[in-house]
Design a protein around this motif. Structure first.
Motif: not given
Length: 179
Positions: A92-115
């Motif tokens: 929760m701390i890591d997400f809030a302060y260090f990787v708040p864009d985790f969801g966007e990065k995860y989605q982008a990588q998932a879509v690239a892997e699906m393609k």
């Protein structure tokens, strides 16, 4: 007993979260999602090996070499609860302060892997929309994010607790009197 549970739980929590924090900071997106997941769960299994240490320590040092399945399971589940809570708190701390864009990065990588995997455009669109809805909820609801994070780690600890309790249980053998 409390000291054993707390020490094993905190150390297991720190070990279990180490892969996620290090991979986000150092490795980034260079590994596939599947590879990252395998390393993550392997780290959790390694961390939860401390359940065996905690139960065996209690059995051998505080319970005269004996422990029931129920008592061993209870110790394992308490270690799991503490380790999971450490894992969730650090994430929760890591997400809030260090990787708040985790969801966007995860989605982008998932879509690239699906393609790359050859999924149809319609299927990618469908899965991407589902992922976007979930990631929006994940990002905006701390309770949902905490619950989701507990669901990642707690089942591993529960399984390890069951295995450890089965392996380490030891009842006293009845004494026989020769007449």
């Amino acid at each position: 007993m409390k000291k054993i549970i707390w020490v094993c739980g905190i150390i297991a929590g720190i070990i279990s979260v180490s892969w996620g924090v290090l991979s986000e900071a150092v490795i980034g997106d260079s590994l596939s999602l599947t590879t990252r997941m395998i390393f993550g769960y392997a780290t959790m299994v390694l961390a939860f090996s401390l359940i065996f240490v905690g139960i065996k320590n209690y059995r051998d040092n505080y319970s005269n070499g004996q422990i029931t399945f129920g008592k061993a399971l209870g110790i394992g589940l308490l270690i799991t609860l503490i380790a999971s809570t450490v894992y969730v708190a650090i994430w929760m701390i890591d997400f809030a302060y260090f990787v708040p864009d985790f969801g966007e990065k995860y989605q982008a990588q998932a879509v690239a892997e699906m393609k790359a995997g050859g999924l149809s455009a319609a299927e990618i669109q469908k899965q991407s929309a589902e992922m976007a809805a979930m990631m929006t909820r994940y990002k905006t609801s701390a309770a949902f994010r905490a619950m989701f994070t507990y669901m990642e780690i707690a089942p591993v600890g529960i399984v390890m607790s069951l295995i450890a309790a089965l392996v380490l249980k030891r009842r006293s053998e009845p004494t026989t009197v020769n007449v």
